[in-house]
Design a protein around this motif. Structure first.
Motif, short mmCIF file in Angstrom:
data_model
loop_
_atom_site.label_atom_id
_atom_site.label_comp_id
_atom_site.label_asym_id
_atom_site.label_seq_id
_atom_site.Cartn_x
_atom_site.Cartn_y
_atom_site.Cartn_z
N GLY A 99 0.80 -1.22 0.00
CA GLY A 99 0.00 0.00 0.00
C GLY A 99 0.83 1.26 0.00
O GLY A 99 0.32 2.35 0.28
N VAL A 100 2.12 1.11 -0.32
CA VAL A 100 3.05 2.24 -0.29
C VAL A 100 4.19 1.94 -1.27
O VAL A 100 4.53 0.79 -1.50
N LEU A 101 4.75 2.97 -1.86
CA LEU A 101 5.86 2.82 -2.79
C LEU A 101 7.10 2.31 -2.04
O LEU A 101 7.51 2.93 -1.05
N PRO A 102 7.69 1.19 -2.44
CA PRO A 102 8.83 0.64 -1.71
C PRO A 102 9.99 1.62 -1.52
O PRO A 102 10.57 1.70 -0.43
N ASP A 103 10.33 2.38 -2.56
CA ASP A 103 11.44 3.34 -2.46
C ASP A 103 11.15 4.41 -1.40
O ASP A 103 12.05 4.82 -0.65
N TYR A 104 9.91 4.87 -1.36
CA TYR A 104 9.52 5.88 -0.37
C TYR A 104 9.60 5.29 1.04
O TYR A 104 10.14 5.91 1.96
N LEU A 105 9.06 4.09 1.21
CA LEU A 105 9.07 3.45 2.53
C LEU A 105 10.49 3.21 3.01
O LEU A 105 10.81 3.47 4.18
N CYS A 106 11.37 2.78 2.11
CA CYS A 106 12.77 2.56 2.47
C CYS A 106 13.41 3.87 2.92
O CYS A 106 14.09 3.93 3.95
N TRP A 107 13.17 4.93 2.16
CA TRP A 107 13.70 6.24 2.53
C TRP A 107 13.19 6.65 3.92
O TRP A 107 13.97 7.07 4.78
N PHE A 108 11.88 6.51 4.15
CA PHE A 108 11.30 6.95 5.40
C PHE A 108 11.88 6.18 6.59
O PHE A 108 12.21 6.76 7.62
N ILE A 109 12.01 4.87 6.46
CA ILE A 109 12.55 4.06 7.55
C ILE A 109 13.98 4.47 7.87
O ILE A 109 14.40 4.47 9.03
N ASN A 110 14.75 4.85 6.85
CA ASN A 110 16.17 5.17 7.05
C ASN A 110 16.43 6.62 7.46
O ASN A 110 17.59 6.97 7.69
N THR A 111 15.40 7.44 7.57
CA THR A 111 15.63 8.83 7.99
C THR A 111 16.06 8.85 9.46
O THR A 111 15.67 7.98 10.25
N PRO A 112 16.87 9.83 9.85
CA PRO A 112 17.32 9.91 11.24
C PRO A 112 16.18 9.96 12.26
O PRO A 112 16.26 9.33 13.31
N PRO A 143 1.68 10.27 1.85
CA PRO A 143 1.29 11.25 0.84
C PRO A 143 0.77 10.53 -0.42
O PRO A 143 0.81 9.30 -0.49
N THR A 144 0.36 11.28 -1.41
CA THR A 144 -0.12 10.68 -2.66
C THR A 144 0.99 9.87 -3.31
O THR A 144 2.19 10.06 -3.00
N ALA A 145 0.61 8.97 -4.20
CA ALA A 145 1.60 8.15 -4.91
C ALA A 145 2.59 9.03 -5.67
O ALA A 145 3.79 8.76 -5.70
N ALA A 146 2.10 10.11 -6.28
CA ALA A 146 2.99 11.02 -7.02
C ALA A 146 3.99 11.69 -6.08
O ALA A 146 5.17 11.83 -6.40
N ALA A 147 3.52 12.10 -4.91
CA ALA A 147 4.42 12.73 -3.93
C ALA A 147 5.44 11.72 -3.40
O ALA A 147 6.62 12.05 -3.23
N GLN A 148 5.00 10.49 -3.16
CA GLN A 148 5.93 9.44 -2.72
C GLN A 148 7.03 9.26 -3.77
O GLN A 148 8.21 9.14 -3.42
N GLN A 149 6.63 9.25 -5.04
CA GLN A 149 7.60 9.08 -6.13
C GLN A 149 8.60 10.23 -6.16
O GLN A 149 9.81 10.01 -6.27
N ARG A 150 8.11 11.46 -6.00
CA ARG A 150 9.01 12.63 -6.01
C ARG A 150 9.97 12.59 -4.83
O ARG A 150 11.16 12.88 -4.96
N ILE A 151 9.47 12.22 -3.65
CA ILE A 151 10.32 12.14 -2.46
C ILE A 151 11.40 11.08 -2.66
O ILE A 151 12.58 11.30 -2.38
N ALA A 152 11.00 9.92 -3.18
CA ALA A 152 11.96 8.83 -3.41
C ALA A 152 13.01 9.23 -4.44
O ALA A 152 14.20 8.93 -4.26
#
Length: 193
Positions: A99-112, A143-152
């Motif tokens: 239910g979430v973009l893998p690249d975005y989730l990986c980034w979020f988990i690894n944030t300080p 966030p939206t899928a498009a925002a997740q993509q931009r963040i990733a």
């Protein structure tokens, strides 16, 4: 939203005995040592085994996240398409986003900030560990899928910049050392009395 609602979280494959390399094995076993400090997966030196029949659902897929449930770092590594036929070994946790973009989730988990939150959730005295249940309860902003993509994409570019800057610094250091060594060998020698 809780991670458990956005992804399946499960313990890596529970091998019943000590892992032994099987030269005829066709499945790489990803262990803690196969994930580096910048959360990249390396299968070139992974132990190979033959997975029992009927256990194919344990095989890793592109987009899976590999989570270090214990140790000094609780980062996540994203599985790319080039990992080959591999399985994750316990105590690593497998996160399979749906239910979430893998690249975005990986980034979020690894944030300080998330790493600090995970450290607070860890249990144990000598070896700190994060349980699958605690990880499932982690709150993930969605966030939206498009925002997740931009963040990733922005996160990937920032990581690429960090890597290039480190390479530039290493090359600059080598060049400086080389120039100074040339200079040291070509300056006039001090006369001895």
């Amino acid at each position: 939203m809780d991670l458990g609602k956005l992804a399946d979280v499960q313990m890596g494959y529970p091998f019943r005995s000590r892992l032994e390399h099987d030269p005829q094995g066709d499945v790489a076993v990803i262990q803690m040592k196969d994930i580096d400090d910048v959360n990249l997966v390396h299968t070139d030196e992974a132990i190979k085994v033959t997975l029992p029949r009927g256990k194919e659902h344990h095989l890793l897929r592109a987009g899976d996240l590999l989570f270090r449930s214990r140790g000094r770092s609780n980062g996540a590594a994203l599985v790319s398409g080039d990992v080959g036929t591999a399985v994750l070994s316990a105590p690593l946790l497998l996160i399979r986003p749906h239910g979430v973009l893998p690249d975005y989730l990986c980034w979020f988990i690894n944030t300080p900030a998330t790493q600090a939150q995970l450290a607070a959730l860890s249990e144990g005295t000598s070896v700190r560990m994060i349980s699958a249940e605690a990880l499932k309860a982690l709150d993930i902003p969605l966030p939206t899928a498009a925002a997740q993509q931009r963040i990733a994409q922005a996160a990937a570019l920032a990581e690429r910049e960090r890597s290039l800057m480190a390479q530039i610094a290493a090359q600059r250091q080598r060049l400086t050392t080389h120039i100074l060594m040339l200079y040291a060998h070509h300056i006039p020698k001090k006369a001895h009395p």
